[in-house]
Design an enzyme around this catalytic site. Structure first.
Site, PDB file in Angstrom:
ATOM      1  N   GLY A 171       0.820  -1.218   0.000  1.00  0.00           N
ATOM      2  CA  GLY A 171       0.000   0.000   0.000  1.00  0.00           C
ATOM      3  C   GLY A 171       0.848   1.259   0.000  1.00  0.00           C
ATOM      4  N   GLY A 405      -0.212  15.283 -36.732  1.00  0.00           N
ATOM      5  CA  GLY A 405      -0.946  15.268 -35.464  1.00  0.00           C
ATOM      6  C   GLY A 405      -0.200  16.016 -34.379  1.00  0.00           C
ATOM      7  CB  ALA A 406       3.348  16.210 -33.473  1.00  0.00           C
TER       8      ALA A 406
HETATM    9  C1  HXC Z   1       4.496  -5.674  10.085  1.00  0.00           C
HETATM   10  C2  HXC Z   1       6.605  -5.323   9.312  1.00  0.00           C
HETATM   11  C3  HXC Z   1       6.113  -5.136   8.004  1.00  0.00           C
HETATM   12  C4  HXC Z   1       4.727  -5.246   7.801  1.00  0.00           C
HETATM   13  C5  HXC Z   1       8.239  -4.909   7.982  1.00  0.00           C
HETATM   14  N1  HXC Z   1       7.913  -5.165   9.238  1.00  0.00           N
HETATM   15  N2  HXC Z   1       7.167  -4.893   7.204  1.00  0.00           N
HETATM   16  N3  HXC Z   1       5.800  -5.587  10.330  1.00  0.00           N
HETATM   17  N4  HXC Z   1       3.957  -5.526   8.866  1.00  0.00           N
HETATM   18  N5  HXC Z   1       4.181  -5.070   6.615  1.00  0.00           N
HETATM   19  C6  HXC Z   1       8.809  -5.279  10.391  1.00  0.00           C
HETATM   20  C7  HXC Z   1       9.669  -6.522  10.318  1.00  0.00           C
HETATM   21  O1  HXC Z   1       8.978  -7.621  10.835  1.00  0.00           O
HETATM   22  C8  HXC Z   1      10.839  -6.098  11.187  1.00  0.00           C
HETATM   23  O2  HXC Z   1      10.473  -6.252  12.538  1.00  0.00           O
HETATM   24  C9  HXC Z   1      10.976  -4.618  10.924  1.00  0.00           C
HETATM   25  O3  HXC Z   1       9.725  -4.224  10.389  1.00  0.00           O
HETATM   26  C10 HXC Z   1      12.050  -4.331   9.933  1.00  0.00           C
HETATM   27  O4  HXC Z   1      11.848  -5.143   8.791  1.00  0.00           O
HETATM   28  P1  HXC Z   1      13.008  -6.005   8.150  1.00  0.00           P
HETATM   29  O5  HXC Z   1      12.373  -7.017   7.264  1.00  0.00           O
HETATM   30  O6  HXC Z   1      13.943  -6.485   9.197  1.00  0.00           O
HETATM   31  O7  HXC Z   1      13.755  -4.886   7.310  1.00  0.00           O
HETATM   32  P2  HXC Z   1      14.381  -4.979   5.859  1.00  0.00           P
HETATM   33  O8  HXC Z   1      15.253  -6.180   5.749  1.00  0.00           O
HETATM   34  O9  HXC Z   1      14.996  -3.655   5.609  1.00  0.00           O
HETATM   35  O10 HXC Z   1      13.172  -5.212   4.853  1.00  0.00           O
HETATM   36  C11 HXC Z   1      12.152  -4.254   4.731  1.00  0.00           C
HETATM   37  C12 HXC Z   1      10.986  -4.795   3.852  1.00  0.00           C
HETATM   38  C13 HXC Z   1      10.537  -6.155   4.411  1.00  0.00           C
HETATM   39  C14 HXC Z   1      11.465  -4.936   2.413  1.00  0.00           C
HETATM   40  C15 HXC Z   1       9.901  -3.736   3.884  1.00  0.00           C
HETATM   41  O11 HXC Z   1      10.281  -6.017   5.808  1.00  0.00           O
HETATM   42  C16 HXC Z   1       9.287  -6.634   3.727  1.00  0.00           C
HETATM   43  O12 HXC Z   1       9.353  -7.204   2.623  1.00  0.00           O
HETATM   44  N6  HXC Z   1       8.136  -6.429   4.387  1.00  0.00           N
HETATM   45  C17 HXC Z   1       6.857  -6.845   3.820  1.00  0.00           C
HETATM   46  C18 HXC Z   1       6.543  -6.004   2.627  1.00  0.00           C
HETATM   47  C19 HXC Z   1       5.218  -6.347   1.987  1.00  0.00           C
HETATM   48  O13 HXC Z   1       5.087  -7.288   1.220  1.00  0.00           O
HETATM   49  N7  HXC Z   1       4.206  -5.578   2.347  1.00  0.00           N
HETATM   50  C20 HXC Z   1       2.948  -5.713   1.723  1.00  0.00           C
HETATM   51  C21 HXC Z   1       1.931  -5.548   2.709  1.00  0.00           C
HETATM   52  S1  HXC Z   1       0.416  -5.679   1.829  1.00  0.00           S
HETATM   53  P3  HXC Z   1      11.480  -6.870  13.613  1.00  0.00           P
HETATM   54  O14 HXC Z   1      10.782  -6.701  14.912  1.00  0.00           O
HETATM   55  O15 HXC Z   1      11.692  -8.286  13.213  1.00  0.00           O
HETATM   56  O16 HXC Z   1      12.737  -6.058  13.492  1.00  0.00           O
HETATM   57  C22 HXC Z   1      -0.107  -4.117   1.560  1.00  0.00           C
HETATM   58  C23 HXC Z   1      -1.450  -4.088   0.903  1.00  0.00           C
HETATM   59  C24 HXC Z   1      -1.933  -2.738   0.511  1.00  0.00           C
HETATM   60  O17 HXC Z   1       0.498  -3.142   1.875  1.00  0.00           O
HETATM   61  C25 HXC Z   1      -2.577  -2.798  -0.828  1.00  0.00           C
HETATM   62  C26 HXC Z   1      -2.949  -1.442  -1.349  1.00  0.00           C
HETATM   63  C27 HXC Z   1      -3.469  -1.441  -2.747  1.00  0.00           C
END
Ligand code: HXC
Length: 515
Positions: A171, A405-406
């Protein structure tokens, strides 16, 4: 007052300001990133930030989220000023649950968006987030929905700027995509619908962060990013500069800057910029920078769709949006991406009362299988639509080719451009000479004894007759053929004359631009 209570307040505030705590702040710094609060300090006028909802925390109980305090719920929100102009902003705090969006952080963001909307002030979002908070399920998703709705309602009302400074996943990418401008930083910003891990699981593709959603991907190939910065410091400077060209909202005019640049300044260099040989390339930016105040051009989408150039500048202190064909790329033809780029920019200018100056040298829409299959008709139509729809003052200068057209699409009188100039080097015709001769003399060419001599003769005839601005000027489609060196004063005079232009469009829910 009871000193203990004041001391407690101070401690509560201090703890809240640490977000995810010392360790996570260190981790953020070790990635070469600033914290949310450091970013705000860098962006705003010193001492002007006032935080809202500092003490808000999550109220979700799932996955033990209640076991520790979630300070600020992953976002810092508030208001302050930039160059003495009021703005509202939010900055996601990656040190707190990865800046993910839960119920309460969404409430904080939507509250500050509502303030910006009601007060008619720009809103800036600094994004550093893993997207919807997984533990909070539909609450995070609904939060994004609420943000998208507000982004859409505020679109065309207040400037919305996104600064992407970290992972922006799920999102966290779609709100930026609805806003007016997205700024990314090399190696720091990564925007993707889903990250590399999910891509691997879903599609079996191995792709890294940088390639999937880095600043180059979005600044050069996708067009998602309008500006690229080398670091967080430059990115804040870009944001400040961008704001300096924009009004606070759609019912105000952009600020007028003081300038020492003479409005009557002529530039003899302009007389020799367009090459005699129509196949020779040249850089249209020389013309753009020559005419603008202090030769300053603030280019938007610098590396994407480079056959069109768009950006801001000033003429005698007034902000203008420049749309120009760039003969250095694809000979300045309009392809799918450049049509999208120009159309979006024209609409941005129109939203915010910014006059549009078009500088034209284009052989036409780019033909060919690839362009047709990907929809040059659909995308190219957006450019026509955007120029027709825009009611801000529209000025045009044809400096070279304006074919087919341009010619019509690039701010022609027929689409209600206000003042259209041409240089003596302008060539206004349905087709370029060679293509035209091949069609209108197909039979004669087939029968000619000396094909090349015949072609040369007819191309010259065609060029003498059509490759000039005078037929269009006789029809009033060009207001005046001007000496190139006088372009700046002529544009400034036209802009002054049109300063109070009022034009309306028929009432309707909205037009149906071919998205
Ligand atoms: C809860 C989250 C989180 C999430 C990260 N964290 N994303 N917690 N919900 N979506 C937390 C991790 O668990 C971690 O906690 C801390 O944040 C740091 O994340 P890391 O993974 O250690 O950091 P990094 O290696 O830098 O990677 C960052 C990241 C990765 C690339 C953002 O965390 C990731 O892939 N997250 C999920 C991304 C994703 O797919 N989101 C989609 C959500 S769906 P701890 O406590 O372990 O340190 C969505 C739908 C909306 O958004 C649709 C709209 C149209």
């Amino acid at each position: 007052m009871n000193e203990e209570k004041i001391e407690k307040l101070s401690q509560v505030n201090k703890r809240a300001e640490l977000g995810g705590g010392e360790e996570r702040i260190k981790a953020q710094h070790s990635k070469g990133k600033l914290t949310a609060r450091e970013r705000i300090t860098l962006l705003l006028d010193p001492g002007t930030f006032l935080e809202l909802d500092k003490l808000v925390s999550t109220r979700s109980y799932d996955f033990d989220l209640n076991k520790k305090k979630i300070h600020g719920d992953g976002v810092v929100t508030g208001y302050g000023s930039i160059n003495e102009k009021q703005i509202f902003l939010y900055a996601q705090d990656f040190t707190v649950l990865g800046g993910s969006l839960g119920e309460m952080s969404a409430k904080k963001i939507t509250k500050v968006m509502d303030h910006a909307f009601k007060s008619g002030c720009p809103i800036i979002g600094i994004i550093d987030s893993g997207g919807a908070r997984i533990q909070e399920g539909v609450m995070g998703l609904s939060g994004y929905g609420e943000i998208f709705y507000r982004n859409t309602m505020a679109s065309g009302v207040i400037p919305q700027i996104t600064i992407s400074l970290g992972p922006c996943a799920g999102g966290a990418v779609y709100s930026p995509a609805i806003t007016d401008f997205v700024i990314m930083v090399d190696k720091i910003s990564h925007m993707f619908v889903t990250g590399p891990e999910v891509v691997k699981t879903a599609l079996g593709e191995d792709v890294g962060f940088e390639e999937l959603g880095g600043a180059t991907t979005h600044g050069k190939y996708s067009g998602v990013a309008h500006f690229l910065a080398k670091d967080e410091y430059e990115c804040m400077d870009i944001t400040k500069k961008l704001l300096s060209y924009l009004p606070q909202n759609n019912v105000e005019d952009p600020p007028i800057a003081l300038t020492s640049d003479d409005p009557n300044r002529i530039d003899s260099k302009l007389a020799t910029i367009v090459p005699e040989n129509p196949y020779e390339q040249y850089d249209i930016k020389q013309i753009i920078t020559s005419i603008l105040d202090n030769n300053e051009f603030f280019e938007v989408h610098k590396l994407w769709a480079m056959s069109v150039i768009v950006g801001f500048g000033r003429l005698n202190g007034r902000t203008v949006g420049i749309v120009a064909n760039q003969p250095l790329h694809l000979a300045g033809s309009l392809d799918i991406d450049s049509s999208n780029k120009a159309a979006r920019f024209i609409r941005t200018c129109d939203c915010f009362n910014i006059p549009i100056v078009s500088i034209i040298d284009t052989p036409g829409y780019l033909p060919g299988l690839e362009q047709e299959q990907h929809g040059i008709i659909r995308h190219g139509s957006k450019l026509l639509f955007a120029y027709c729809e825009a009611t801000v003052p529209k000025l045009a200068v044809i400096v070279g080719k304006a074919y087919g057209g341009a010619y019509i699409a690039m701010s022609s009188k027929h689409l209600r451009s206000d003042i259209n100039y041409a240089w003596p080097t302008a060539e206004i015709a349905v087709l370029g000479p060679e293509a035209a001769i091949n069609i209108i003399f197909r039979k004669e060419l087939a029968e000619a004894k000396d094909v090349e001599a015949f072609r040369k003769k007819t191309v010259k005839e065609y060029r003498d007759k059509f490759a000039n601005p005078y037929i269009a000027a006789e029809q009033g489609f060009i207001d005046l053929v001007i000496d190139p060196i006088e372009t700046r004063p002529m544009l400034i005079k036209a802009l002054g004359a049109l300063a109070n232009k009022r034009e309306s469009r028929p009432p309707k829910k909205h037009g149906n631009i071919n998205l």
